[in-house]
Design an enzyme around this catalytic site. Sequence first.
Site, PDB file in Angstrom:
ATOM      1  N   GLU A   1      -9.411   3.414   0.631  1.00  0.00           N
ATOM      2  CA  GLU A   1      -9.448   3.698   2.009  1.00  0.00           C
ATOM      3  C   GLU A   1      -8.679   5.096   2.082  1.00  0.00           C
ATOM      4  O   GLU A   1      -8.510   6.040   2.645  1.00  0.00           O
ATOM      5  CB  GLU A   1      -9.661   2.477   2.788  1.00  0.00           C
ATOM      6  CG  GLU A   1      -7.668   1.572   2.123  1.00  0.00           C
ATOM      7  CD  GLU A   1      -7.536   0.869   2.655  1.00  0.00           C
ATOM      8  OE1 GLU A   1      -7.793   0.463   3.938  1.00  0.00           O
ATOM      9  OE2 GLU A   1      -6.482   0.303   2.346  1.00  0.00           O
TER      10      GLU A   1
ATOM     11  N   HIS B   1     -17.453 -10.768   5.470  1.00  0.00           N
ATOM     12  CA  HIS B   1     -16.259 -10.253   6.255  1.00  0.00           C
ATOM     13  C   HIS B   1     -15.762 -10.981   7.380  1.00  0.00           C
ATOM     14  O   HIS B   1     -16.387 -11.532   7.786  1.00  0.00           O
ATOM     15  CB  HIS B   1     -16.403  -8.656   6.171  1.00  0.00           C
ATOM     16  CG  HIS B   1     -15.132  -8.191   6.319  1.00  0.00           C
ATOM     17  ND1 HIS B   1     -15.265  -6.886   7.446  1.00  0.00           N
ATOM     18  CD2 HIS B   1     -14.439  -7.430   5.992  1.00  0.00           C
ATOM     19  CE1 HIS B   1     -14.114  -6.248   7.461  1.00  0.00           C
ATOM     20  NE2 HIS B   1     -13.124  -7.121   6.219  1.00  0.00           N
TER      21      HIS B   1
ATOM     22  N   GLU C   1       1.075  -1.240   0.012  1.00  0.00           N
ATOM     23  CA  GLU C   1       0.168   0.095  -0.160  1.00  0.00           C
ATOM     24  C   GLU C   1       0.321   1.144  -0.215  1.00  0.00           C
ATOM     25  O   GLU C   1       0.918   1.957   0.734  1.00  0.00           O
ATOM     26  CB  GLU C   1      -0.851  -0.036   1.009  1.00  0.00           C
ATOM     27  CG  GLU C   1      -1.752  -0.850   0.829  1.00  0.00           C
ATOM     28  CD  GLU C   1      -3.074  -1.430   2.282  1.00  0.00           C
ATOM     29  OE1 GLU C   1      -2.750  -0.324   3.183  1.00  0.00           O
ATOM     30  OE2 GLU C   1      -3.739  -2.478   2.857  1.00  0.00           O
TER      31      GLU C   1
ATOM     32  N   HIS D   1      -7.490  -8.533   1.621  1.00  0.00           N
ATOM     33  CA  HIS D   1      -7.131  -7.199   1.465  1.00  0.00           C
ATOM     34  C   HIS D   1      -6.147  -8.219   1.638  1.00  0.00           C
ATOM     35  O   HIS D   1      -5.517  -8.376   2.813  1.00  0.00           O
ATOM     36  CB  HIS D   1      -7.943  -6.247   1.922  1.00  0.00           C
ATOM     37  CG  HIS D   1      -9.142  -6.009   1.252  1.00  0.00           C
ATOM     38  ND1 HIS D   1      -9.459  -3.733   0.883  1.00  0.00           N
ATOM     39  CD2 HIS D   1      -9.614  -5.776   0.323  1.00  0.00           C
ATOM     40  CE1 HIS D   1      -9.814  -3.724   0.349  1.00  0.00           C
ATOM     41  NE2 HIS D   1     -10.042  -4.823  -0.455  1.00  0.00           N
TER      42      HIS D   1
END
Length: 678
Positions: free
Chosen positions: A484, A389, A185, A459
């Site tokens: 995000e 999730h 990221e 993720h």
Amino acid sequence: MRKQTLWLKRATKMIAYVLVCLPYFVVTAFAQDFYLESPDKQVSTRVDVSSDGIYYQLSYKNKSVINPSRLGFRIKDQPALAGGFMVTDAQSSEYQQSWQPLWGEQQEINNQYNQLVLYLTETQGLKRQLTIYFRLFDDGLGFRYEFPRQDNLTEFAITEELTEFAMADNFQSWWIPAYRDQRYEYQYLKSALSSVDVAHTPLLMENDELAVAIHEAALIDYASMTLRMITDNHKTLVADLVPWADGTKVYTQAPMKTPWRTIQIADKAVELINSNLILNLNEPAELTAKPDWIKPGKYMGIWWEMHIGEKSWSPGKSQGATTKRAMEYIDFAAQHDIDGVLVEGWNRGWEGEWWQRKPTFIFDQPVAGFDIKAVSDYAKAKGVEIIGHHETAAGIQHYEAQMDDAFAYYQKLGIHSVKMGYVGTRLDGNEWHHGQFMVRHFQKVVETAAKYQVMVNAHETIKDTGLRRTYPNLMTRECVRGMEYNGGSPDRGNLPNHTVIIPFTRGLAGPTDFTPGIFNFDYQKNRPNNRVPTTLAKQLALYVTLYSPLQMAADLPENYMNQPAFQFIDDVPADWAKSIALDGAVGEYLVVARQDKSSDDWYLGAISNEKQRDVNVELNFLPKGKTFKAVIYRDAKKTHWKTNPEAIEIITQRVQSDDLLKLTLKPGGGAAIRFVAL
Ligand code: NOJ
Ligand code: CA
């Protein structure tokens, strides 16, 4: 398919034998040389096996792209497996077949290559064996090692892979650093190759003549490969396998095959986006019938409201996951063409700063205030899928102990899709996210999910290497600095050029769950320093320029209500018959066209970085002689990502394949077009 076997005998003479066929090889007392060309003859490789090692070299259009580069391994408690080999057999073959993925960017993929397989045996000592496969495609090279079953190499540990990439130029490089706490990221760095220290793959390099990307395919039970610069020449990269906490790179046993090392080549970087080399190097799925629970689609979810600080994952007053809120999302999705609704924070264990402690998640118990049975029944009645999730907070043992039950629980509720997460800097406190530990774990996740008929969107997991071909429930993943960061990140969010770099870099690996679709740019109440660095038209264009079979409409339902631009998200599909990256330059602009798989409609996305620019798009991808109604969503005259991002114009015009469309993309802007077949 034609197959030829080239017989080689032990070289004892200085005489060279040259076979004028594909490939040819030369045998001398000191070296055995092999040559292989791609089907179109533009890409070629030479392999040289001599007493001091195994070397390969790669050329494109007769110019070296990779100079002779070493192959081999260091093995724990044994001599290196890197030299003193004799090629005992060499086989070449040609292959051509097209195949149809269950879902994807294309409904038909051509797989055509020429292959050379070298069977090597050490002439002295342990007489260990190694096999190397080279596959040359028109768009690059894949090669992999195989350790055949043998007496002197059974269970063993790899302490170093010695594969090198001696780049022929100090290419301009686009890369993210490896061995950092935020995993993949990061915003991409642009630098001369000589300034790279250690990078994740795909690593993109370009010069005036060509573009080349190094990555890997079919990463199974092995460590992921990063690329480290060898400091004494500043152009040679070496495979740097991400280690276990004890420093070992790979624990394995023969027989085994490594992942493919891939080198994609094209004249221009934008053409690399059209390459199918990585998928072609993965094995086909073993399916007897098309599983009806595997479906690409669009989703919304209780998500962005947490990232912009309106709601929380924690139970209590600001809890995002409530029965009422989930039903509001379901109502909106049912009224629109949105297939699924994700609920984050629905299960027990999210109290407080969950990312700071050992995980406390319970994966089959809803939090107070969220009636999962009522929500899933409500969704079913409305024809909407619930997306589950599993945030693990990088606690692998904690998760694996519950994994089977967790997926069985979803299956019982009729939930066929899960978003996963691995927030944390090390897995179980000490393992990297990219080593063999994670590769093994994630393989277990994908296989367990399939057993319970669940699609996976992960993720912070291991990078994509095309395994979706083999495991078609492995839909998409983040592994990128996503939307995000525009929500809650203290570093103000992404730069306007970020989404114009991703398709050329991270995107070469596979589908990207970036989560586009933010319509409300005015969310600074709790996040005064953050913003979405695009215009509204560019948010729409991202549905075409960023590929994902599960594509999120990331904003809140109330921000989509009474917004004419939402029609584009309603219309745009998530599964394609054809995809073509038409034009672009890394970090500057990109134009992509895709054809819907279930209609004759086409879609186009054009995006720019922080600069305003005009792009002229030839519509020759449309079928000749047919008229289309183009519904164009474009930046208005005064649109600017910083000052006036919402301003958008929606116009329609009739077009045909011989038309040229001029699009003006404002700073941080874009254009999205639906071509409706008339
Ligand atoms: C990180 C993920 O990328 C993000 O989408 C998610 O909301 C959080 N983890 C919480 O699981
Ligand atoms: Ca993330």
